[in-house]
Design an enzyme around this catalytic site. Structure first.
Site, PDB file in Angstrom:
ATOM      1  N   TYR A 185       0.815  -1.213   0.000  1.00 30.17           N
ATOM      2  CA  TYR A 185       0.000   0.000   0.000  1.00 30.17           C
ATOM      3  C   TYR A 185       0.853   1.270   0.000  1.00 30.17           C
ATOM      4  O   TYR A 185       0.329   2.374  -0.134  1.00 30.17           O
ATOM      5  CB  TYR A 185      -0.947   0.012   1.202  1.00 30.17           C
ATOM      6  CG  TYR A 185      -2.133  -0.899   1.018  1.00 30.17           C
ATOM      7  CD1 TYR A 185      -2.004  -2.277   1.175  1.00 30.17           C
ATOM      8  CD2 TYR A 185      -3.388  -0.396   0.678  1.00 30.17           C
ATOM      9  CE1 TYR A 185      -3.085  -3.125   1.001  1.00 30.17           C
ATOM     10  CE2 TYR A 185      -4.474  -1.241   0.505  1.00 30.17           C
ATOM     11  CZ  TYR A 185      -4.312  -2.590   0.669  1.00 30.17           C
ATOM     12  OH  TYR A 185      -5.381  -3.423   0.494  1.00 30.17           O
ATOM     13  N   LYS A 203       4.193 -14.476   6.283  1.00 22.95           N
ATOM     14  CA  LYS A 203       4.513 -15.514   5.294  1.00 22.95           C
ATOM     15  C   LYS A 203       6.033 -15.696   5.327  1.00 22.95           C
ATOM     16  O   LYS A 203       6.741 -15.558   4.327  1.00 22.95           O
ATOM     17  CB  LYS A 203       3.987 -15.065   3.909  1.00 22.95           C
ATOM     18  CG  LYS A 203       4.092 -16.096   2.805  1.00 22.95           C
ATOM     19  CD  LYS A 203       3.188 -17.300   2.975  1.00 22.95           C
ATOM     20  CE  LYS A 203       3.446 -18.325   1.888  1.00 22.95           C
ATOM     21  NZ  LYS A 203       2.782 -19.620   2.146  1.00 22.95           N
ATOM     22  N   ASP A 221      -1.593 -18.371   4.859  1.00 23.25           N
ATOM     23  CA  ASP A 221      -2.464 -19.389   4.237  1.00 23.25           C
ATOM     24  C   ASP A 221      -3.065 -20.300   5.305  1.00 23.25           C
ATOM     25  O   ASP A 221      -4.267 -20.588   5.296  1.00 23.25           O
ATOM     26  CB  ASP A 221      -1.708 -20.175   3.158  1.00 23.25           C
ATOM     27  CG  ASP A 221      -0.327 -20.663   3.588  1.00 23.25           C
ATOM     28  OD1 ASP A 221       0.136 -20.285   4.679  1.00 23.25           O
ATOM     29  OD2 ASP A 221       0.282 -21.448   2.826  1.00 23.25           O
ATOM     30  N   ASP A 273      -5.937  -6.917   4.973  1.00 22.13           N
ATOM     31  CA  ASP A 273      -7.055  -6.605   4.075  1.00 22.13           C
ATOM     32  C   ASP A 273      -7.813  -7.893   3.761  1.00 22.13           C
ATOM     33  O   ASP A 273      -9.041  -7.949   3.845  1.00 22.13           O
ATOM     34  CB  ASP A 273      -6.494  -5.973   2.790  1.00 22.13           C
ATOM     35  CG  ASP A 273      -7.588  -5.636   1.795  1.00 22.13           C
ATOM     36  OD1 ASP A 273      -8.644  -5.137   2.238  1.00 22.13           O
ATOM     37  OD2 ASP A 273      -7.398  -5.882   0.587  1.00 22.13           O
ATOM     38  N   ASP A 315     -11.628  -9.488   5.594  1.00 22.16           N
ATOM     39  CA  ASP A 315     -12.866  -9.737   4.840  1.00 22.16           C
ATOM     40  C   ASP A 315     -13.380 -11.149   5.116  1.00 22.16           C
ATOM     41  O   ASP A 315     -14.581 -11.369   5.277  1.00 22.16           O
ATOM     42  CB  ASP A 315     -12.640  -9.577   3.320  1.00 22.16           C
ATOM     43  CG  ASP A 315     -13.082  -8.218   2.811  1.00 22.16           C
ATOM     44  OD1 ASP A 315     -13.027  -7.250   3.606  1.00 22.16           O
ATOM     45  OD2 ASP A 315     -13.484  -8.114   1.629  1.00 22.16           O
TER      46      ASP A 315
END
Ligand code: IPM
Ligand code: MG
Length: 361
Positions: free
Chosen positions: A138, A185, A217, A241, A245
């Site tokens: 971002y 990650k 993951d 982000d 959701d």
């Protein structure tokens, strides 16, 4: 206490839900010593169509001069991609809103709305996600290299990583919780290895808090396998982000989701997570609860007032026992005579009524 609130109604259902938020603030003003002054700061697609800017400088100034910002939604189907998003990202950068807090709570009366099996969620869902809100991809560093190649850099700084992780540890500590989960990650990304080192080193200052690491993951799996066991999560911007959701849907509808874009020493912006929802704009059926729960965060984070924060939460919980908006009106609700279907206005008023009786006592 006088508080200046900048209202960013924005596009789509933004104005409808912000109006319900304003009603809640007026109710609070009636029963406490808060006084609210409102200014409107245009932002998003509608203002872009009028003046060619999705974030006019005057709006940004108004936001900077307020005590807190209540934001509805921005984005329209008939404006170019990125126009509205750019405005949000600019506010996050300019006001240095480095904490994005996204709580996810399954209210007892909405268990039928959870997409997971009842036995998975019998212990409830109550998760606070702390998303880093200014760095990573971002930061918008990158570009088109040539016709065949495009690059975005994932940028982490020690300052940026440390401050969000510290904020999350402090939250766990203040709320007497016992674990902080970090999502990264680190099996692939160097930036994640950097993140993990900082996570572990700050953790040394909080010896009572268990540090848990998940790869992003695997975390996405755990979120639907055992959500009741997850309470506080800290992660970088893009992972945050995505997982927020996924998490938001566990409680039935994006319409329920609240968030705070927080600068702990400056002005913060509170927004429902649902977006402008062009498909239902103007029908008056939007769910105002995401906005109302964002106000709960405003009181807790900006005004350091848990009393009003808890009152808002209780008012939402009680209102949901007898009314639901369309997005949370399930077959189960249809079969219950004591659950009414309400529109945006009715749902907002129902929460306001509950809030009145809670604040009176
Ligand atoms: C969010 C949104 C934004 C983001 C978009 C609209 C820029 O998805 O707030 O989660 O990616 O951060
Ligand atoms: Mg998002």
């Amino acid at each position: 206490m006088k508080k200046q609130i900048a209202l960013v109604k924005g596009d789509g259902i933004g104005p409808e839900v912000v109006n319900e938020g304003v009603n809640i603030l007026k109710t609070i003003a009636e029963y406490t010593d808060y006084e609210f002054d409102f200014t409107e700061a245009p932002m998003g697609g509608e203002i872009w169509k009028k003046c060619g800017e999705s974030l006019p400088q005057t709006s940004l100034e108004m936001m900077k001069q307020s005590d807190a910002i209540l934001f509805g939604a921005v984005g329209l189907p008939d404006i170019p991609q990125g126009v509205a998003e750019k405005a949000i990202l600019k506010v996050r950068q300019d006001l240095d809103l480095y904490v994005n807090l996204r709580p996810v709570k399954l209210y007892p009366s909405l268990h039928d709305m959870c997409p997971l099996k009842p036995e998975i969620v019998e212990d409830g869902i109550n998760i606070s996600i702390f998303r880093e809100n200014t760095e990573s991809v971002y930061a918008q560093i990158g570009g088109i290299v040539n016709q065949e190649t495009a690059v975005n850099s994932m940028v982490y700084t020690r300052k940026g990583v440390s401050r969000i992780i510290e904020y999350a540890y402090e939250f766990v500590s203040k709320n007497r919780l016992d674990e902080l989960i970090s999502v990264d990650k680190a099996n692939v990304l160097i930036v994640s290895q950097f993140w993990r080192q900082i996570f572990q080193s700050i953790g040394k200052n909080y010896p009572k808090i268990k540090q848990t690491n998940y790869y992003v993951d695997a975390f996405c799996q755990w979120l639907i396998r055992k959500p009741s066991s997850i309470h506080t999560v800290v992660t970088e911007n893009m992972f945050g982000d995505i997982v927020s959701d996924e998490a938001a849907y566990l409680v039935g509808s994006l319409g329920m989701g609240a968030s705070g874009n927080i600068n702990p020493t400056g002005v913060s912006m509170y927004e429902p997570i649902h977006g402008s929802a062009p498909d239902i704009t103007g029908q008056g059926i939007a769910n105002p609860i995401g906005t109302i729960l964002s106000l709960k965060l405003m009181f807790e984070e900006s005004f350091r007032d848990t009393h009003v924060g808890v009152a808002i939460d209780k008012a939402v919980e009680s209102a949901l026992e007898s009314m639901r908006t369309t997005d949370i009106y399930s077959k189960y609700a249809q079969n219950k005579v004591n659950i009414q279907r309400g529109n945006c206005r009715e749902m907002g008023s129902s929460v306001a009524e509950q809030l009145k009786s809670i604040l009176k006592n």
